[in-house]
Design a protein around this motif. Structure first.
Motif, PDB file in Angstrom:
ATOM      1  N   UNK A   1      85.400  40.098 -13.631  1.00 29.46           N
ATOM      2  CA  UNK A   1      86.741  40.160 -14.215  1.00 29.46           C
ATOM      3  C   UNK A   1      87.389  38.793 -14.376  1.00 29.46           C
ATOM      4  N   UNK A   2      86.846  37.767 -13.733  1.00 22.46           N
ATOM      5  CA  UNK A   2      87.483  36.441 -13.778  1.00 22.46           C
ATOM      6  C   UNK A   2      87.672  35.941 -15.211  1.00 22.46           C
ATOM      7  N   UNK A   3      86.663  36.026 -16.083  1.00 25.06           N
ATOM      8  CA  UNK A   3      86.896  35.586 -17.467  1.00 25.06           C
ATOM      9  C   UNK A   3      87.998  36.381 -18.171  1.00 25.06           C
ATOM     10  N   UNK A   4      88.099  37.662 -17.855  1.00 22.80           N
ATOM     11  CA  UNK A   4      89.165  38.490 -18.430  1.00 22.80           C
ATOM     12  C   UNK A   4      90.529  37.992 -17.956  1.00 22.80           C
ATOM     13  N   UNK A   5      90.643  37.746 -16.657  1.00 20.47           N
ATOM     14  CA  UNK A   5      91.910  37.252 -16.092  1.00 20.47           C
ATOM     15  C   UNK A   5      92.265  35.906 -16.708  1.00 20.47           C
ATOM     16  N   UNK A   6      91.284  35.016 -16.821  1.00 22.55           N
ATOM     17  CA  UNK A   6      91.531  33.685 -17.379  1.00 22.55           C
ATOM     18  C   UNK A   6      91.974  33.780 -18.843  1.00 22.55           C
ATOM     19  N   UNK A   7      91.341  34.648 -19.610  1.00 24.22           N
ATOM     20  CA  UNK A   7      91.699  34.781 -21.028  1.00 24.22           C
ATOM     21  C   UNK A   7      93.139  35.274 -21.188  1.00 24.22           C
ATOM     22  N   UNK A   8      93.494  36.310 -20.429  1.00 21.77           N
ATOM     23  CA  UNK A   8      94.853  36.847 -20.543  1.00 21.77           C
ATOM     24  C   UNK A   8      95.871  35.835 -20.031  1.00 21.77           C
TER      25      UNK A   8
ATOM     26  N   UNK B   1     104.982  36.070 -17.382  1.00 25.29           N
ATOM     27  CA  UNK B   1     103.620  35.796 -16.921  1.00 25.29           C
ATOM     28  C   UNK B   1     103.216  36.627 -15.710  1.00 25.29           C
ATOM     29  N   UNK B   2     103.846  36.402 -14.574  1.00 21.73           N
ATOM     30  CA  UNK B   2     103.412  37.034 -13.318  1.00 21.73           C
ATOM     31  C   UNK B   2     103.459  38.549 -13.400  1.00 21.73           C
ATOM     32  N   UNK B   3     104.472  39.092 -14.035  1.00 21.27           N
ATOM     33  CA  UNK B   3     104.635  40.545 -14.115  1.00 21.27           C
ATOM     34  C   UNK B   3     103.672  41.173 -15.124  1.00 21.27           C
ATOM     35  N   UNK B   4     103.342  40.439 -16.178  1.00 21.58           N
ATOM     36  CA  UNK B   4     102.556  41.002 -17.281  1.00 21.58           C
ATOM     37  C   UNK B   4     101.054  40.888 -17.033  1.00 21.58           C
ATOM     38  N   UNK B   5     100.622  39.790 -16.445  1.00 29.84           N
ATOM     39  CA  UNK B   5      99.185  39.548 -16.256  1.00 29.84           C
ATOM     40  C   UNK B   5      98.473  40.694 -15.538  1.00 29.84           C
ATOM     41  N   UNK B   6      98.934  41.156 -14.373  1.00 28.53           N
ATOM     42  CA  UNK B   6      98.205  42.234 -13.675  1.00 28.53           C
ATOM     43  C   UNK B   6      98.147  43.533 -14.463  1.00 28.53           C
ATOM     44  N   UNK B   7      99.206  43.826 -15.207  1.00 26.17           N
ATOM     45  CA  UNK B   7      99.210  45.055 -15.985  1.00 26.17           C
ATOM     46  C   UNK B   7      98.136  45.015 -17.057  1.00 26.17           C
ATOM     47  N   UNK B   8      98.049  43.927 -17.781  1.00 26.82           N
ATOM     48  CA  UNK B   8      97.046  43.817 -18.831  1.00 26.82           C
ATOM     49  C   UNK B   8      95.627  43.782 -18.266  1.00 26.82           C
ATOM     50  N   UNK B   9      95.452  43.088 -17.140  1.00 25.72           N
ATOM     51  CA  UNK B   9      94.134  43.046 -16.497  1.00 25.72           C
ATOM     52  C   UNK B   9      93.722  44.443 -16.049  1.00 25.72           C
ATOM     53  N   UNK B  10      94.626  45.158 -15.395  1.00 20.38           N
ATOM     54  CA  UNK B  10      94.315  46.498 -14.902  1.00 20.38           C
ATOM     55  C   UNK B  10      93.940  47.429 -16.051  1.00 20.38           C
ATOM     56  N   UNK B  11      94.659  47.333 -17.139  1.00 14.72           N
ATOM     57  CA  UNK B  11      94.380  48.204 -18.278  1.00 14.72           C
ATOM     58  C   UNK B  11      92.966  47.960 -18.821  1.00 14.72           C
TER      59      UNK B  11
ATOM     60  N   UNK C   1      95.812  36.275  -8.339  1.00 10.85           N
ATOM     61  CA  UNK C   1      96.833  35.312  -7.944  1.00 10.85           C
ATOM     62  C   UNK C   1      96.285  33.889  -7.974  1.00 10.85           C
ATOM     63  N   UNK C   2      95.050  33.707  -7.546  1.00 11.75           N
ATOM     64  CA  UNK C   2      94.428  32.376  -7.551  1.00 11.75           C
ATOM     65  C   UNK C   2      94.275  31.870  -8.985  1.00 11.75           C
ATOM     66  N   UNK C   3      93.703  32.709  -9.844  1.00 10.68           N
ATOM     67  CA  UNK C   3      93.518  32.315 -11.246  1.00 10.68           C
ATOM     68  C   UNK C   3      94.867  32.024 -11.900  1.00 10.68           C
ATOM     69  N   UNK C   4      95.853  32.878 -11.635  1.00 11.95           N
ATOM     70  CA  UNK C   4      97.180  32.703 -12.230  1.00 11.95           C
ATOM     71  C   UNK C   4      97.820  31.396 -11.775  1.00 11.95           C
ATOM     72  N   UNK C   5      97.749  31.097 -10.491  1.00 16.51           N
ATOM     73  CA  UNK C   5      98.355  29.885  -9.959  1.00 16.51           C
ATOM     74  C   UNK C   5      97.687  28.639 -10.536  1.00 16.51           C
ATOM     75  N   UNK C   6      96.368  28.626 -10.502  1.00 20.59           N
ATOM     76  CA  UNK C   6      95.643  27.455 -11.010  1.00 20.59           C
ATOM     77  C   UNK C   6      95.879  27.271 -12.509  1.00 20.59           C
TER      78      UNK C   6
END
Length: 440
Positions: free
Chosen positions: A145-152, A176-186, A398-403
Motif C-alpha cells: 500500500x505504500x505506493x498508493x499512500x505516496x501517490x495520494x 490533507x490529514x483528514x482526506x488521505x486515510x479516507x482515500x487510502x482506505x477506499x 502517518x509516517x508517509x504523510x509526515x515525510x
C-alpha cells in the motif's frame, strides 16, 4: 441495540468549578480530582496534569460524573488489556453519554443496530472476523500500500502547495490529514459508490454522537447522519455488488464458528467499525504528528531527510499524544486492580494517553524523544486479543504523510495562533481540528 446509554447523572456546570480556569492546581482546591470533567475544556486542552494526578494519587479512580473507573498506570492498563476473561470488551462501543428518547427514536425507526463484531466482541466469532480484517491490513498488504499512500499524499500536497503559493496559508488537517486515510482506505478495501467527503462526514458524526457530549439538537443532526451511514452500509452488504476481492465481498462469504453465513447486521457492524477506525483515527494521528513536528525546533527539516526519524517520531506521538486516548472494559466478576477492589460489572476507562506518560515506564515522559529504547512499549493500539488490527497501516500512513509533507512543503511554519487550534475532545478521541500553516 448497540451503543446503549450509560446511566450517568447530568454533567456538572461551569459554575460548579469546571470553567476554563479550573484544574488540578487551582488554589484552594481540597480535592482536585473532584473537579475532573473528561469532556471539559481544561481536560481537553491540557489533560496531562490531570493524568499525572490520577496516576500518583488515585490510579484506579471512580469518577462519580460518568460512573467509570479511570485506570491510568501503564502496568494496570496493560494487565486489563491482556486479561479479556476478567475484563470484558462488551462495553467498548457503548454510548458515552445518554441518548435521549428523541434520538433513540431516530435510530430505532431506521433499524439501526450493530451486533458485537470486533472491538466489543468477546464471543467465539471474534477471531474469525478479525482474520478477515487482518487479510487487508497484514504486513504484506501494508507494504504493497505504500505506493498508493505516496501517490495520494503527493496529489493532496500539490493542491496544498498551490493554495500556499496563492494565499500564503493552508489548513493541513482539512486539506490533507483528514482526506488521505479516507482515500487510502477506499482503495485498499475496494469501497465504491461513495465519495471521501461523505465517508468522512459520516465517520466523524458517529464519533461525536457515541463518544461525545453534544446537546440534543446536535444529537438529532448526528443521528440522521449515522442512520444514512448505516443505511448505505446495509444496502451495500445486501446488494451483492461488492467485488469478490473487496472487504465487503470477503465478509459476505465469511462463515461463523458453527458454519452458518455471517448475518448482514454483523457484517454491517464490522464495516462500521473498520471504516470509522480506518480513517478518522488515522487522520487524527497524522494531524497530531504534523502539528508536533512543526512545533519542535528543527524537526520539520529533519523528518524530510533523516532516515528512520519519521517512523520514530510517529511512535513517540503515539506514546505521548495518541488519537485514541481511552478505551473501555467491564469486569466479569469482582476483582482487584492496582490495590483497588472492583465489583462485578464495574465500567473501566483505560487511560491510554496516561499510560504513555507513566514515568515508571517512560523517563521524562513530557519530552519528545523519538529514539527512546522502549519507544514501542506504548499502548496506543491496545494489546492482546483486541489490539488494533490496522495498527501497522495507521503507523505507515502517518509516517508517509509526515515525510511527504515535510518534503513538499519545506518552507512552512505554524500560522499565528496555531497553538490555540480547537481540539476534538471526545471520551476516547483527542486531536487538533486544524493544522494552520503559512509560508516562511
Amino acid at each position: 441495540m448497540l451503543f446503549p446509554a450509560l446511566d450517568v447523572p447530568a454533567p456538572r456546570s461551569a459554575a460548579a468549578g469546571t470553567g476554563p480556569t479550573a484544574g488540578p492546581n487551582s488554589p484552594g482546591t481540597r480535592d482536585p480530582l473532584g473537579l475532573l470533567d473528561l469532556f471539559g475544556a481544561p481536560f481537553v486542552r491540557d489533560p496531562y496534569p490531570w493524568l499525572d494526578l490520577l496516576r500518583s494519587e488515585s490510579p484506579v479512580h471512580h469518577d462519580p460524573v460518568t460512573g467509570l473507573w479511570l485506570v491510568s498506570r501503564h502496568e494496570d492498563v496493560r494487565h486489563v488489556l491482556l486479561d479479556p476473561e476478567v475484563f470484558l470488551p462488551d462495553n467498548a462501543q457503548n454510548a458515552a453519554t445518554p441518548l435521549p428518547v428523541p434520538v433513540l427514536r431516530v435510530l430505532v425507526r431506521a433499524g439501526f443496530t450493530l451486533p458485537p463484531a470486533l472491538a466489543n466482541n468477546g464471543t467465539a466469532s471474534h477471531s474469525g472476523l478479525r482474520r478477515v480484517v487482518t487479510r487487508f491490513f497484514n504486513a504484506r498488504c501494508v507494504a504493497a500500500a505504500v505506493p498508493v499512500i505516496e501517490r495520494i499524499a503527493d496529489e493532496l500536497l500539490d493542491a496544498a502547495r498551490s493554495q500556499l503559493d496563492s494565499t500564503g496559508k493552508s489548513d493541513l488537517f482539512t486539506s490533507f490529514a483528514q482526506v488521505l486515510p479516507s482515500r487510502v482506505l477506499m482503495e485498499l478495501l475496494g469501497i465504491r459508490g461513495i465519495d471521501p467527503a461523505t465517508l468522512i462526514r459520516w465517520s466523524d458524526a458517529a464519533l461525536e454522537l457515541f463518544w461525545g457530549r453534544p446537546a440534543l439538537e446536535r444529537q438529532l443532526e448526528l443521528a440522521e447522519l449515522v442512520v444514512d451511514f448505516h443505511r448505505w452500509l446495509t444496502e451495500t452488504v445486501n446488494g451483492g455488488t461488492a467485488p469478490a476481492d473487496s472487504f465487503i465481498g470477503e465478509l459476505t462469504r465469511h462463515r461463523l464458528p458453527d458454519g452458518s453465513p455471517l448475518d448482514v447486521a454483523t457484517a454491517v457492524g464490522t464495516c462500521f467499525f473498520v471504516f470509522v477506525a480506518g480513517q478518522s483515527t488515522t487522520g487524527q494521528l497524522i494531524a497530531t504528528a504534523l502539528r508536533r513536528a512543526l512545533a519542535e525546533t528543527g524537526m520539520w527539516q529533519r523528518v524530510a531527510c533523516e532516515a528512520g526519524l519519521a517512523e520514530a517520531w510517529v511512535q513517540e506521538v503515539l506514546r505521548r499524544e495518541p488519537p485514541v486516548t481511552t478505551w473501555r472494559r467491564v469486569t466479569a466478576r469482582a476483582t482487584a486492580l492496582g490495590g483497588t477492589r472492583l465489583p462485578e460489572g464495574a465500567q473501566l476507562l483505560l487511560m491510554l494517553m496516561g499510560s504513555g506518560s507513566d514515568p515508571e515506564v517512560f523517563p521524562q515522559p513530557e519530552r519528545m524523544c523519538p529514539h527512546r529504547e522502549n519507544i514501542r512499549h506504548h499502548l496506543a493500539f491496545g494489546a492482546g486479543r483486541h489490539r488494533c488490527p490496522g495498527a501497522s497501516l495507521a503507523h505507515t500512513e502517518a509516517v508517509v504523510a509526515l515525510r511527504a509533507a515535510a518534503r513538499h512543503l519545506p518552507r512552512i511554519q505554524p500560522a499565528a495562533g496555531a497553538a490555540d487550534a480547537p481540539m476534538l475532545g471526545l471520551l476516547s478521541f483527542r486531536a487538533p481540528l486544524r493544522v494552520a500553516v503559512e509560508q516562511r
